[in-house]
Design an enzyme around this catalytic site. Structure first.
Site, PDB file in Angstrom:
ATOM      1  N   ARG A  46     -10.883  28.947  57.868  1.00  0.00           N
ATOM      2  CA  ARG A  46     -10.178  28.609  56.417  1.00  0.00           C
ATOM      3  C   ARG A  46     -11.118  27.754  56.028  1.00  0.00           C
ATOM      4  O   ARG A  46     -10.892  27.667  54.408  1.00  0.00           O
ATOM      5  CB  ARG A  46      -8.730  27.658  56.578  1.00  0.00           C
ATOM      6  N   GLU A 179       4.987  25.416  36.615  1.00  0.00           N
ATOM      7  CA  GLU A 179       4.408  26.530  37.013  1.00  0.00           C
ATOM      8  C   GLU A 179       5.820  27.192  37.153  1.00  0.00           C
ATOM      9  O   GLU A 179       6.416  27.530  38.110  1.00  0.00           O
ATOM     10  CB  GLU A 179       3.796  26.881  38.277  1.00  0.00           C
ATOM     11  N   LYS A 221       1.523  26.935  33.901  1.00  0.00           N
ATOM     12  CA  LYS A 221       0.796  27.408  34.081  1.00  0.00           C
ATOM     13  C   LYS A 221       1.631  29.020  34.212  1.00  0.00           C
ATOM     14  O   LYS A 221       2.989  29.170  35.220  1.00  0.00           O
ATOM     15  CB  LYS A 221       0.787  27.045  35.773  1.00  0.00           C
TER      16      LYS A 221
END
Ligand code: 13P
Length: 342
Positions: A46, A179, A221
């Site tokens: 990652r 969002e 968002k």
């Protein structure tokens, strides 16, 4: 709260030709992305993958205003020991942090969810500020199906939580990205998406007002107004642009400095084409700057080109730089399909 500082950051996030890289996949979500390219998800893979992105100088310096990180990543160091946050800052980009704890089943509303993570948030925000975060993200999920979903109850509790999160962020001098994602997974048509998105946004801005959150220090968002993936009648790029701008003009106050879209499952090129059509055709009708905060639509190509191999880092970086440049052009309304091949 320093509202001038918050406003400066909110404006910078959709500066001309720039937008946000959403690299805040949770450990479970990044595992799914890595599964798709046959790479094991470990702390090191990652890190390697994200380091590749953050070291893509062309993209980061010219087109990426900020990066949304996950808790693990904001604490992680590059292979040479430099904190990943420092790589982002060195490119002139702003580090941000996902702070919600995910969408959980909503009691009494089968099939719907409410996003959790408010407990202890004040303390976590103070720590994230010290680690370098200047903005945060909280995602609420609104599904559409053929029945009574979404319920007013689901939209109301999610809007309330988004506003509580936003108030706590501003108190910590962190810009809240709010969002409320209306999913594009269903079979609904674009008109239904318009109605649900408008209702959701109006509910959200009511709550932000009720909870005294100054909009000059907020970034929205949203999803685009778009037909569900399984809907047989898919809208044209022009229709998506026209209806999305119309919906926002009806529901998003002019005090909001920046709107940055999620990609939500659109293909890379669709997400770019839609953003471009709005900025090309409607700039004079929009009081806000309109840009991108894409996860999949920025990362699908570099993830595939990288494939987990160190030797492919230059190819991965090239793919990321290309997508960042295409979306940077779309932010200016200067993208065209022919540029994809160039
Ligand atoms: P997508 O662009 O892949 O939808 O991800 C953006 C995001 O941050 C969702 O919360």
């Amino acid at each position: 709260m320093n509202l001038d500082q918050l406003n400066d950051v909110a404006i910078a996030m959709a500066a001309p030709g720039k937008g946000i890289l959403a690299a805040d996949e949770s450990t479970g979500t990044i595992k799914k992305r890595f599964d798709s390219i046959g790479v094991e998800s470990t702390e090191e893979t990652r890190r390697d993958y994200r380091e590749m992105l953050f070291r893509t100088e062309e993209a980061m310096t010219n087109h990426i205003s900020g990066v949304i990180l996950y808790d693990e990543t904001i604490r992680q160091k590059a292979a040479d020991g430099a904190p990943l946050v420092k790589l982002i800052e060195a490119a002139g980009s702003i580090p941000g942090i996902k702070v919600d704890k995910g969408a959980m089943p909503l009691a009494g509303a089968e099939g719907e969810s409410v996003t959790e993570g408010l407990d202890g948030l004040r303390e976590r925000l103070a720590e994230y500020y010290d680690l370098g975060a200047r903005f945060a993200k909280w995602r609420a999920v609104i599904d559409i199906d053929a029945g009574d979903i979404p319920s007013g109850y689901c939209i109301s509790v999610n809007a309330h939580a988004l506003a509580r999160y936003a108030a706590l962020c501003q108190e910590a001098n962190i810009v809240p990205i709010v969002e409320p994602e209306v999913l594009m997974d269903g079979a609904h048509d674009i008109d239904r998406c318009y109605d649900v998105t408008e209702f959701t946004l109006k509910s959200l801005f009511d709550e932000l007002y009720a909870q005294d959150v100054p909009l000059e220090g907020v970034v929205l968002k949203p999803n685009m107004v778009i037909a569900g993936k399984k809907c047989p009648a898919q809208a044209s790029v022009e229709e998506v642009a026209e209806m999305t701008v119309r919906c926002f003009r009806a529901a998003v106050p002019a005090a909001v400095p920046s709107i940055v879209f999620l990609s939500g499952g659109q293909s890379d090129e669709e997400a770019t084409a839609h953003l471009n059509a709005m900025n090309e055709g409607y700039a004079d009708q929009m009081p806000w700057a309109l840009s991108f905060s894409y996860g999949r639509a920025l990362q699908a190509a570099p993830l595939k080109a990288w494939g987990g191999k160190a030797a492919n880092v230059p190819a991965g970086q090239k793919a990321f730089a290309h997508r960042a440049r295409m979306n940077g052009l779309a932010q200016l309304g200067q993208w065209s399909k022919e540029m994809e091949a160039a």
